[in-house]
Scaffold this motif. Structure first.
Motif, PDB file in Angstrom:
ATOM      1  N   SER A 213       5.594   3.321  -6.738  1.00 16.84           N
ATOM      2  CA  SER A 213       6.509   3.988  -5.799  1.00 16.84           C
ATOM      3  C   SER A 213       7.540   3.013  -5.251  1.00 16.84           C
ATOM      4  O   SER A 213       8.739   3.316  -5.178  1.00 16.84           O
ATOM      5  N   ARG A 214       7.081   1.845  -4.873  1.00 14.09           N
ATOM      6  CA  ARG A 214       7.999   0.843  -4.320  1.00 14.09           C
ATOM      7  C   ARG A 214       8.984   0.368  -5.379  1.00 14.09           C
ATOM      8  O   ARG A 214      10.175   0.205  -5.107  1.00 14.09           O
TER       9      ARG A 214
ATOM     10  N   ASP B 245       3.311  -1.798  -7.828  1.00 18.82           N
ATOM     11  CA  ASP B 245       3.400  -0.711  -6.860  1.00 18.82           C
ATOM     12  C   ASP B 245       4.497   0.227  -7.372  1.00 18.82           C
ATOM     13  O   ASP B 245       5.690  -0.022  -7.150  1.00 18.82           O
TER      14      ASP B 245
ATOM     15  N   ALA C 184      11.650   3.031  -6.019  1.00 20.60           N
ATOM     16  CA  ALA C 184      12.490   3.332  -4.864  1.00 20.60           C
ATOM     17  C   ALA C 184      13.437   2.193  -4.504  1.00 20.60           C
ATOM     18  O   ALA C 184      14.395   2.403  -3.742  1.00 20.60           O
TER      19      ALA C 184
END
Length: 291
Positions: free
Chosen positions: A6-7, A4, A10
């Motif tokens: 984006s995860r 993932d 971030a």
């Protein structure tokens, strides 16, 4: 998709407290073949090797940064960060960079903060840049960047990442040395904290596509830096400022590494090949920056 993006990008850095002592440093150096005299086989230990093996004279090869704290969090730890869920058998270590802020002490206690600094889409694979920044009570010590290829996880439409590579060194090398890899080298090196079964278990190695266990890329990385320090930097580990490489091929225990070095302005360019296989490339795009 198991990654993932984006995860992963971030997520906050994951801190871990790490410690090491002279026995950890000595074990790491022995795992690179320190203590042997590669130029005088069968002779007594070269006194210069005692700086790697005798606690009263010990200094720390900068590549120890890849295993300090028993390799925690390290490459394997980076694969457990938020947003990352991949099969270990699909993972290959693609490259490594270390930046040094000051010499690594023989005894230490520090905090290592690890995060995913980038995720690149290479279509047939994803590349994770696992960054670990380490500091102690006196300030920053080093930064590790590991480039990890995850086969079968590309094609998600992401940034392909940097593609420029340095031109290969030209002319005759200033120094060429050979370093024999013992049959048990991987079994000894893994005691410093890299427990990936790819380097010890024949059945796991076959699952990963290899006929037999291969040497840790980071072991070759350390052997090479030691050769550069000993050959061109007067044995002074404190002169190393950064060290980067791309893992271009595998090494099997029992083979011999041929290490070629070219002096430059504040740097040494290096190539490493498997001498037993017509100099098949092992390390490429390799640069040691120094004072």
């Amino acid at each position: 998709m198991p990654i993932d993006v984006s995860r992963a990008l971030a997520a906050e850095p994951r801190p871990a407290r790490i410690t090491w002592g002279h026995k950890d440093v000595q074990l790491y150096h022995l795992g690179l073949g320190a203590g042997a005299n590669p130029d005088l086989r069968g002779a007594a230990t070269d006194p210069d090797e005692l700086r790697y093996t005798l606690e009263s004279r010990l200094h720390v090869l900068p590549s120890f940064a890849t295993v300090a704290g028993a390799g925690s969090p390290g490459v394997i730890g980076g694969l457990s960060l938020p947003g990352i869920d991949v099969d270990l058998a699909s993972v290959l270590h693609g490259g490594q960079t270390i930046g040094l802020h000051r010499p690594i002490p023989v005894e230490g206690e520090a905090v290592a903060a690890t995060r995913i600094a980038a995720v690149y889409d290479k279509v047939k694979a994803a590349v994770l840049v696992v960054r670990t920044e380490v500091g102690d009570a006196e300030g920053p010590l080093w930064t590790n960047d590991a480039q990890i290829f995850v086969r079968g996880e590309g094609g998600f439409g992401g940034d392909r990442g940097p593609s420029a590579r340095p031109a290969p060194p030209t002319g005759e090398p200033d120094r060429t040395v050979e370093r024999a890899v013992r049959e048990d080298q991987a079994l000894l090196y893994r005691l410093s904290g890299d427990w990936n079964p790819l380097h010890a278990d024949p059945e796991f190695a076959k699952l990963a596509g290899f006929d037999r266990p291969i040497l840790h890329g980071l072991c070759t990385y350390g052997i090479t830096l030691k050769a550069v320090v000993d050959s061109l930097l007067d044995g002074d580990v404190g002169r190393v400022r950064s060290y980067t490489t791309r893992f271009a091929g595998v090494v099997y225990p029992g083979e011999t590494l041929r290490i070629r070095m070219w002096r430059g302005d504040g740097q040494v360019r290096v190539t490493v090949g498997a001498a037993d296989r017509d100099d098949a490339p092992v390390l490429a795009d390799t640069v040691v920056e120094h004072t």
